[in-house]
Enzyme design. Structure first.
Site, short mmCIF file in Angstrom:
data_model
loop_
_atom_site.label_atom_id
_atom_site.label_comp_id
_atom_site.label_asym_id
_atom_site.label_seq_id
_atom_site.Cartn_x
_atom_site.Cartn_y
_atom_site.Cartn_z
N PHE A 12 67.01 -47.17 96.85
CA PHE A 12 67.00 -47.24 98.04
C PHE A 12 68.17 -46.36 98.39
CE2 PHE A 12 68.62 -49.41 101.55
CZ PHE A 12 68.67 -48.39 102.59
N GLY A 37 63.94 -49.36 91.46
CA GLY A 37 63.61 -47.82 91.23
C GLY A 37 62.36 -47.50 91.62
N ASP A 54 67.80 -46.90 80.13
CA ASP A 54 68.76 -48.08 80.93
C ASP A 54 70.22 -48.64 80.66
OD1 ASP A 54 69.00 -51.18 81.17
OD2 ASP A 54 67.07 -51.58 80.90
N TYR A 142 74.97 -63.36 92.54
CA TYR A 142 74.86 -61.77 93.43
C TYR A 142 75.87 -60.69 93.82
CZ TYR A 142 73.74 -57.41 95.39
OH TYR A 142 74.23 -55.75 96.06
N ASN A 171 74.91 -54.68 104.54
CA ASN A 171 73.18 -55.09 104.60
C ASN A 171 72.92 -53.34 105.03
OD1 ASN A 171 74.37 -57.89 104.99
ND2 ASN A 171 72.49 -58.28 105.03
C1 UD1 Z 1 73.21 -59.66 100.89
C2 UD1 Z 1 74.75 -59.25 101.18
C3 UD1 Z 1 74.39 -57.52 101.60
C4 UD1 Z 1 72.97 -56.55 100.18
C5 UD1 Z 1 72.42 -57.62 99.80
C6 UD1 Z 1 71.72 -57.07 98.64
C7 UD1 Z 1 75.17 -61.01 102.90
C8 UD1 Z 1 76.12 -60.80 103.62
N1 UD1 Z 1 74.63 -59.52 102.73
O1 UD1 Z 1 73.12 -59.61 101.95
O2 UD1 Z 1 75.35 -56.56 101.62
O3 UD1 Z 1 73.86 -55.27 100.43
O4 UD1 Z 1 72.97 -59.03 99.77
O5 UD1 Z 1 70.29 -57.61 98.54
O6 UD1 Z 1 76.14 -61.40 101.99
N2 UD1 Z 1 65.76 -63.37 106.58
C9 UD1 Z 1 64.31 -63.78 106.71
N3 UD1 Z 1 63.68 -63.25 106.70
C10 UD1 Z 1 63.02 -62.92 105.49
C11 UD1 Z 1 63.91 -62.31 104.66
C12 UD1 Z 1 65.36 -62.29 105.21
O7 UD1 Z 1 65.16 -64.27 107.90
O8 UD1 Z 1 61.62 -62.91 104.85
C13 UD1 Z 1 67.17 -63.76 106.48
C14 UD1 Z 1 67.46 -63.87 105.08
O9 UD1 Z 1 67.95 -66.12 104.55
C15 UD1 Z 1 69.37 -63.84 105.27
C16 UD1 Z 1 69.34 -62.03 106.61
O10 UD1 Z 1 67.76 -62.76 106.96
O11 UD1 Z 1 70.09 -64.44 106.56
C17 UD1 Z 1 69.88 -61.04 105.61
O12 UD1 Z 1 68.76 -61.72 103.99
P1 UD1 Z 1 68.24 -60.03 103.19
O13 UD1 Z 1 68.03 -58.92 104.29
O14 UD1 Z 1 67.79 -60.59 101.79
O15 UD1 Z 1 70.26 -60.05 103.47
P2 UD1 Z 1 72.02 -60.73 102.60
O16 UD1 Z 1 71.50 -61.85 101.58
O17 UD1 Z 1 71.78 -60.88 104.14
#
Ligand code: UD1
Length: 336
Positions: A12, A37, A54, A142, A171
């Site tokens: 992305f 990807g 890779d 991660y 994010n």
């Molecule tokens: C983390 C990093 C981010 C990075 C990403 C890579 C932090 C603050 N951010 O993102 O910079 O780019 O990893 O993957 O550490 N959630 C739901 N429902 C869903 C999916 C997720 O509630 O269906 C929640 C998760 O539990 C979390 C939030 O949404 O609390 C964000 O989740 P996600 O989008 O996976 O990103 P981070 O883990 O915050």
């Protein structure tokens, strides 16, 4: 011969950087192993020289770096929960790959590497906003892997004189983000589900917050990082974000308006490794790069929803999952 290399070009963020470089008339090489990807992300990027390979293989890294001046290193195995499930795979695809790439960059005479860092390096420290002087406390494998990559990058500047810039992404969301994996970013998942009329799930109470950053801001920061004077930026770490934050509950409400979804979210227990709040102090990037967000959160969400709607991804996945149900197959783990 390409001037720029973008690793993870079929992902992305990588594909978005490639598209911008091509728009500027630059020569670009892209590399991807299609672990996460997607081939379809390369549609429209036919102007690049593409290598399927890779980066865990040092010779592939050398080939990728040959003749290149600037590398945007986006290749990684993203996702906090994926790293909790597979820390070894995360380490291989984030840390090993970065060391191999840096070594190849040095050997092949690359001038500058711009590295995709992650806000997950900050971990669950309560201080907000997060600024680059804070000690890092990564929580998930991660976060540890992305931070280890940063340390390697900076070491290659101090020890070998390679020009580097670390951009800590917060994010990132936007068009082309894969919405169909259990490990997909939350906004991609919510857009897909809500457009398809499916109920999204919020892990935890929904009051966790993130500095959700629209992709154009990240592309903009990368291009600035590539062009900025060496004495100002080399060896520096900079947050790449908006400087604001939104809770998941707020975000769900905005998406409800944008998608026309009528239901409520489901709530499920918080995910292990998840952090509570995240918000960036972006003053360093403002000062050193002249960075400023070009698209705000709400406008970014609007564009993202429109893109998923136009791409038909939500409906395609819906049709696929319905077919699977009709065939009696068990629910695919690939569909969140
Ligand atoms: C983390 C990093 C981010 C990075 C990403 C890579 C932090 C603050 N951010 O993102 O910079 O780019 O990893 O993957 O550490 N959630 C739901 N429902 C869903 C999916 C997720 O509630 O269906 C929640 C998760 O539990 C979390 C939030 O949404 O609390 C964000 O989740 P996600 O989008 O996976 O990103 P981070 O883990 O915050």
């Amino acid at each position: 011969m390409a001037r720029f290399l973008v690793t993870g070009a079929a992902g992305f963020i990588g594909r978005s950087i490639v598209a911008d470089l091509l728009r500027r008339g630059e020569t670009v090489r892209g590399i991807d192993n299609f672990l996460t990807g997607k081939r379809e992300n390369l549609v429209g990027l036919e102007g690049i020289e593409f290598l399927e390979g890779d980066l865990t293989d040092p010779f592939v890294c050398m080939r990728a770096c040959a003749g290149v001046e600037i590398v945007f290193h986006e290749a990684a195995l993203a996702s906090v929960p994926r790293s909790v499930a597979d820390p070894v795979g995360t380490n291989r695809n984030c840390v090993d790959v970065t060391v191999n790439l840096l070594e190849a960059a040095r050997e092949m005479g690359v001038r500058r590497v711009v590295y995709a860092g992650s806000s997950s390096a900050y971990g669950d420290t309560p201080t907000l906003p997060k600024h680059e002087e804070m000690p890092e406390h990564p929580l998930s494998p991660y976060g540890v892997a992305k931070l280890a990559g940063e340390h390697y990058v900076r070491s290659f500047t101090r020890v070998y004189g390679l020009e580097t810039v670390v951009l800590r992404y917060f994010n990132v969301f936007g068009p082309y983000q894969d919405p169909a994996s259990y490990y997909s970013g939350v906004l991609a998942v919510f857009c897909r589900k809500m457009l398809a009329g499916e109920q999204p799930t919020i892990f935890g109470d929904g009051e966790q917050s993130r500095d959700f950053t629209y992709i154009d801001n990240v592309v903009h920061a990368n291009l600035l990082a590539a062009e900025a004077p060496v004495e100002r930026v080399s060896g520096q770490v900079m947050n790449t974000a908006t400087g604001f934050r939104n809770t998941l509950n707020e975000t769900f409400r905005i998406l409800r308006e944008l998608t026309g979804y009528r239901g409520d979210p489901a709530y499920a227990p918080a995910r292990p490794g998840d952090i509570r709040d995240s918000q960036a102090d972006i003053s360093r990037a403002v000062e050193l790069l002249g960075y400023a967000p070009v698209v705000d959160f709400r406008e970014g969400l609007r564009r993202t929803v429109e893109w998923y709607r136009a791409s038909g991804i939500a409906t395609k996945n819906l049709v696929r999952s319905r077919k699977r149900v009709r065939r009696g197959a068990s629910a695919a783990p690939a569909l969140a």
